[in-house]
Design an enzyme around this catalytic site. Structure first.
Site, mmCIF file in Angstrom:
data_model
loop_
_atom_site.group_PDB
_atom_site.id
_atom_site.type_symbol
_atom_site.label_atom_id
_atom_site.label_comp_id
_atom_site.label_asym_id
_atom_site.label_seq_id
_atom_site.Cartn_x
_atom_site.Cartn_y
_atom_site.Cartn_z
ATOM 1 N N ASN A 9 -11.006 1.294 14.828
ATOM 2 C CA ASN A 9 -12.108 0.244 14.729
ATOM 3 C C ASN A 9 -12.396 0.082 13.304
ATOM 4 O O ASN A 9 -12.984 0.916 12.642
ATOM 5 C CB ASN A 9 -13.379 0.916 15.357
ATOM 6 C CG ASN A 9 -14.415 0.077 15.488
ATOM 7 O OD1 ASN A 9 -14.483 -1.116 14.738
ATOM 8 N ND2 ASN A 9 -15.561 0.433 16.188
ATOM 9 N N ARG A 88 -9.628 -2.536 18.010
ATOM 10 C CA ARG A 88 -11.053 -3.155 18.497
ATOM 11 C C ARG A 88 -10.933 -4.448 17.477
ATOM 12 O O ARG A 88 -10.848 -4.265 16.256
ATOM 13 C CB ARG A 88 -12.086 -2.517 17.972
ATOM 14 C CG ARG A 88 -13.388 -3.060 18.457
ATOM 15 C CD ARG A 88 -14.720 -2.685 18.072
ATOM 16 N NE ARG A 88 -15.851 -3.283 18.425
ATOM 17 C CZ ARG A 88 -16.978 -3.311 17.588
ATOM 18 N NH1 ARG A 88 -17.342 -2.534 16.629
ATOM 19 N NH2 ARG A 88 -17.958 -4.142 18.365
ATOM 20 N N HIS A 177 -19.834 -7.223 22.065
ATOM 21 C CA HIS A 177 -20.065 -6.000 22.720
ATOM 22 C C HIS A 177 -19.398 -5.846 24.129
ATOM 23 O O HIS A 177 -19.893 -5.001 25.081
ATOM 24 C CB HIS A 177 -21.509 -5.528 22.810
ATOM 25 C CG HIS A 177 -22.062 -5.374 21.542
ATOM 26 N ND1 HIS A 177 -23.709 -5.509 21.174
ATOM 27 C CD2 HIS A 177 -21.729 -4.547 20.415
ATOM 28 C CE1 HIS A 177 -23.973 -5.229 19.840
ATOM 29 N NE2 HIS A 177 -22.727 -4.710 19.445
#
Length: 394
Positions: A9, A88, A177
């Site tokens: 990430n 991500r 999200h």
């Protein structure tokens, strides 16, 4: 059988990572590299039996990942066991509606999409490029924050701006999200022993970034974030929804340019702008000390959230489950109490004793007779990424 995957990430100045066995779902290692691009940075690498801390400069993401490979080689786990790398990726635009294996064409498309997420996609791309160079012999997978919301109906994702402009530049609601909203909604159904495809759910992801979603029988139909992660709820440093005319007002009255307004709304607003703090533990201390600005900030935060929940109940035509997740949602009982306390009229009845209890697992915080079940469900975005990565390479 074992399928270790490395999950990355990459933020603008940090890289968070985990190694998870996608079969047993056990965490093998985790860590974070911070202050990339500054003169002095840090790396913290955690294994079951050892924690490694390093103080040194990391001029860019490529150098940071090169050094991370050294740490893996010196302390483990063995990188030769890694089966894939999952990244991500914040914004997939309309091009990517699900997880994909990364090749050169995918990488080029991500670069084209960078204007939609100028704060998030470029560091993510830098991380992908550096990781592909450091680990060239395993597949790399992009897991998109926006993918879960690819199911939004046109009436939910369309902005009332000129059609030609919107089509030419991809201007629409995307939502973010998504990995967390997907994980939590599925976990809620599993926890309750209910059919995921037969539940109306609202998920409140309340962290430093905050968003809310409406999920109708397993399909996302509405969410609060939009073209960018700035829209919707009040957040740690982001304003959430404001009158779009504010931009013109600040330019006209204060001479602020678009970059200054963008920085103001993304980095200096939200709870920071209202109360001077972003951590809700600090906020609660200020409230206990009688700080009126902090008390108002909490009221604004909860009012906005309640308003969205009410709207989403209408969109869904009722709701079976409301779940709270992420840092604030999982840990701040006062926020949950203030919000659910206002929802009694629509059928959510809070069990205050259950709400005050602390636990790491999913739990019910509504009373047995509450028509709407209210849950606290810890999110696990890395585990969701591991599952997506395993599915993609399978």
């Amino acid at each position: 059988m074992s399928t270790p995957v490395l999950l990355l990430n990459c933020g603008s100045s940090s890289i968070k990572y985990k190694v998870i066995d996608a079969d047993s779902e056990a965490v093998i290692a985790s860590g974070i590299i911070q202050r990339i691009g500054e003169e002095s940075g840090t790396l913290d690498h955690k294994l079951e039996s050892e924690t490694v801390h390093v103080d040194r400069g990391f001029p860019n993401h490529a150098r940071a990942l090169t050094y991370l490979v050294r740490v893996f080689n010196a302390h483990g786990p063995d990188l030769d066991t890694i089966r894939a790398v999952g990244h991500r990726t914040v914004h997939g635009g309309e091009a990517f509606r699900s997880t994909v294996v990364i090749d050169d064409a995918v990488l080029e498309k991500l670069k084209e999409l960078s204007p939609l997420a100028p704060l998030h996609n470029p560091p993510g791309i830098a991380g992908i490029e550096a990781a592909r160079e450091a680990l060239p012999d395993v597949p790399h997978v992009a897991i998109f924050d926006t993918a879960f919301f690819a199911t939004l109906p046109p009436e939910a994702y369309t902005y009332a701006v000129p059609v030609d402009l919107a089509k030419a530049h991809g201007i629409r609601k995307y939502g973010f999200h998504g990995t967390s909203h997907s994980f939590v909604s599925r976990k809620a159904a599993e926890f309750l022993g209910r059919d995921y495809g037969n539940l109306k759910q609202i998920v409140c992801h309340l962290g430093n970034g905050a968003s809310i979603s409406a999920i109708d029988n397993g399909v996302a139909v509405e969410t609060s974030m939009g073209l960018t992660p700035l829209a919707g709820l009040v957040m740690g440093t982001r304003s959430g929804d404001v009158d779009p005319g504010l931009h013109a007002f600040l330019g006209r009255e204060l001479g602020m340019d678009l970059g200054e307004v963008d920085n103001l709304l993304n980095k200096k607003s939200g709870m920071l702008g209202l109360a001077g703090v972003t951590d809700f533990r600090d906020l609660n201390e200020l409230i206990e000390e009688g700080d009126e600005a902090a008390a108002l900030a909490l009221d604004v935060y909860c009012h906005r959230l309640i308003s969205f929940i009410g709207a989403y109940i209408a969109v869904l035509g009722g709701v079976d489950v409301i779940s709270f997740t992420a840092g604030v949602g999982e840990n701040d009982s006062l926020v949950r109490s203030k919000v659910v306390g206002r929802l009694a009229g629509v059928g959510a009845i809070l069990d205050e004793q259950a709400n005050q209890a602390r636990a790491r697992d999913a739990r019910v915080i509504s009373t047995p007779e509450s028509p709407i079940t209210v849950l606290v469900v810890p999110t696990n975005e890395e585990l969701a990424m591991a599952r997506e990565t395993k599915a993609a390479i399978s």
